[in-house]
Write an enzyme that holds these catalytic residues in place. Structure first.
Site, PDB file in Angstrom:
ATOM      1  N   ASP A 474       0.840  -1.203   0.000  1.00 23.72           N
ATOM      2  CA  ASP A 474       0.000   0.000   0.000  1.00 23.72           C
ATOM      3  C   ASP A 474       0.865   1.239   0.000  1.00 23.72           C
ATOM      4  O   ASP A 474       2.099   1.183   0.146  1.00 23.72           O
ATOM      5  CB  ASP A 474      -0.961  -0.002   1.189  1.00 23.72           C
ATOM      6  N   ILE A 475       0.235   2.376  -0.219  1.00 21.59           N
ATOM      7  CA  ILE A 475       0.937   3.667  -0.288  1.00 21.59           C
ATOM      8  C   ILE A 475       1.078   4.208   1.128  1.00 21.59           C
ATOM      9  O   ILE A 475       0.092   4.310   1.872  1.00 21.59           O
ATOM     10  CB  ILE A 475       0.151   4.665  -1.159  1.00 21.59           C
ATOM     11  N   GLU A 517      -6.116   2.082  -0.633  1.00 20.33           N
ATOM     12  CA  GLU A 517      -4.789   2.278  -1.210  1.00 20.33           C
ATOM     13  C   GLU A 517      -3.962   1.007  -1.209  1.00 20.33           C
ATOM     14  O   GLU A 517      -2.748   1.051  -1.415  1.00 20.33           O
ATOM     15  CB  GLU A 517      -4.052   3.384  -0.443  1.00 20.33           C
TER      16      GLU A 517
END
Length: 594
Positions: A474-475, A517
């Protein structure tokens, strides 16, 4: 389909419950049909005096001033209908009180005021007061009016009945010795517990059916059953037994009429919904709505009109009118070819017949007897409840068959169209599949598609013992992007992030948006080290990529590989824990779990 099969199986349970209820009613009814040898029905032992002046006193009666006015009773159970007269009843104690026993007289009617006078040889007397006006004076919490006689010197017994009667004034009374009376109370409590327990079981059963089928007709049937239980309880005077010391007299006097109105309203609601009157009989539907309004006005009048007998007489007439109306509309719906009304008509015919028998008994066209008042309508209502429940099941089955017939027609129509436009439909199918499997924002695989692919490759890896790995990433700090720059910028970052991943993964890999995300990369035929290397390459590319507005963002990776004994759940759990480990380790790194 499972719900339909379940409903058919549960009909046996329903039949069992209802026959237990009927057995309880027949058991108590038989106590009237074959009188207990130690219980005396007092009706024919009475001499009766109707005091139209309401002025005669017990002293006048004891002094013999009205001896010639008393007339012997000819009936076991006395009925005086609605009357404002004071009713005097005389019993000769020497004909009844034999032996040194404590005696009990039970009067099972709802009476406004009933007084018992025990006359001594010297003309003195004692008095016991019962009825709705004297509930607090009865030292035993019980549905009936109970009088105790423990003096063997009593020569005569007088009863004085007076007050504004809500119900037709009747006198159903029995004489017991204490042991027999105690056993009678125990038997009554036992049968009452089973009877109402079975009714509640039937009610709960249909509540479950309502939540299973979500059919509004079942909801109204549940309301009908609840109203019937309330009505039967007030008919049996259980309201006095349970709430006599709490509720005011005026309310106790009207509970039966109140419960009857609730029963009529629930009958109307159920029939309107079940018979689909709005669809099949629009005019009758409007008439039914008028009946509902009248029921509401009548219900309000219970608490306003001072003459209770007027409301009660209207209630009886109104009940017969509603039952006849609902029987007629049921017949009309059946004649229109709606088979679902078959069981409905059987149930309603039984109930209507029972109510007519009750009315004929009240009018003394047939002999007045307690079982015509309590048990026959109860049994009729029980069988009606049974057949209404069967009717609901029948309706569900009919709906199922109609659905199947419609489905067959639709299938034939669809097949015809398929033959005409195969190419167009195939193209539409492909487009729909693409839309169904693609994340709308990033245009890569969505969670639905990832679940399918995961299952396929996991099964292959398990069966063929081939390597298989997944990468969850994920970011980092993505919430800050949305909070600082807004969701539109955040969406642009997600779009470019997905494109970087799509361009950087290998040909055999599948990437998709896992949620928010988070992204998931499925790596077939890939061992753990290879997956770690791929994750590191992706991390570096994402770190060096320049995103719109936000410039550079980092990412965290969690890697896991299949090992024998893993399930899909444990494999995903390992990747999730690895990602959590990467986050906890400072982010912008690759971690794994074995």
């Amino acid at each position: 389909m499972l719900l339909y099969r379940t409903a058919r199986k549960n009909k046996l349970l329903l039949l069992g419950i209802v026959f237990v209820i009927v057995y309880m009613q027949l058991s108590t009814l038989s106590t009237y049909a074959a009188e207990h040898p130690d219980r005396v029905v007092l009706g024919k032992y009475y001499d009766i005096l109707r005091d139209t002046s309401n002025a005669i006193t017990i002293e006048e009666i004891i002094n013999g001033a009205h001896n010639e006015t008393f007339e012997p009773s000819k009936d076991d159970y006395l009925l005086f209908w609605h009357t404002t007269d004071t009713i005097w009843l005389r019993l000769s104690a020497k004909d009844l009180l034999v032996g040194e026993y404590d005696y009990w007289i039970e009067v099972i009617d709802k009476l406004d005021s009933i007084e018992m006078f025990l006359i001594q040889p010297d003309g003195s007397y004692t008095v016991q007061q019962r009825g709705l006006s004297h509930v607090e004076q009865q030292n035993i919490s019980y549905r009936s009016n109970l009088f105790q006689i423990n003096d063997s010197n009593v020569t005569e017994i007088y009863f004085k009945l007076e007050g504004t009667q809500l119900l037709p004034l009747s006198m159903v009374s029995f004489l017991y010795i204490t042991d027999v009376f105690t056993q009678s109370v125990m038997d009554y409590k036992f049968f009452t517990g089973i009877f109402y327990g079975a009714l509640l079981a039937l009610l709960i059963y249909n509540i479950f059916l309502y939540f299973s089928f979500k059919e509004r007709a079942y909801l109204y049937y549940v309301l009908y059953m609840a109203s019937f239980i309330f009505y039967q309880a007030t008919m049996n005077s259980l309201d006095i037994e349970i709430f006599g010391a709490i509720l005011p007299k005026w309310l106790l006097a009207k509970t039966l009429t109140i419960s009857a109105h609730l029963l009529y309203v629930s009958m109307l609601l159920f029939s309107i919904e079940f018979l689909e009157l709005k669809k099949y009989l629009p005019r009758s539907y409007k008439v039914a709505k008028v009946f509902l309004v009248v029921a509401l006005v009548s219900f309000i009048s219970i608490f306003i009109v001072p003459n209770a007998s007027i409301v009660n007489d209207f209630t009886l007439i109104y009940a017969l009118t509603i039952l006849l109306f609902l029987w007629i509309v049921g017949l009309r719906v059946l004649l229109k070819g709606q088979k679902m009304a078959r069981f409905y008509m059987i149930g309603w015919t039984l109930l209507l017949g029972a109510i007519i028998i009750q009315a004929l008994s009240f009018l003394t066209i047939i002999p007045f007897h307690p079982y015509f008042f309590e048990h026959v309508p109860a049994i009729g209502a029980i069988f009606e409840a049974l057949f209404l429940s069967l009717a609901l099941g029948d309706k569900i089955n009919i709906m199922k068959k109609e659905h199947q017939e419609i489905q067959i027609v639709l299938n034939e129509t669809l097949e015809h169209k398929v033959r005409q436009r195969t190419q167009q439909l195939e193209q539409a199918k492909q487009e729909l599949e693409q839309l169904a499997n693609t994340d709308r924002l990033t245009q890569i695989s969505n969670r639905v598609r990832l679940d399918v692919v995961l299952e396929e490759y996991f099964v292959l890896a398990k069966q063929n013992e081939t390597p298989f790995s997944i990468i969850l990433l994920d970011i980092d700090n993505f919430k800050e992007v949305n909070d600082t720059y807004g969701h539109q910028v955040g969406d642009q970052v997600l779009i470019e992030f997905a494109q970087v991943l799509k361009n950087a993964i290998r040909e055999q890999d599948i990437v998709g948006r896992w949620g928010g995300e988070e992204f998931l990369i499925i790596c077939p035929h890939t061992v753990l080290n290879e997956a770690l290397q791929l994750a590191e390459v992706l991390r570096l590319q994402l770190t060096s990529h320049s995103f719109p507005v936000v410039q550079h963002r980092t990412s965290s990776f969690g890697v896991a590989s299949y090992v024998p004994g893993d399930t899909l759940h444990t494999l995903l759990s390992k990747s999730d824990k690895a990602l959590y480990k990467a986050k906890a380790g400072g982010k912008n790194c690759v971690e794994y779990m074995k």
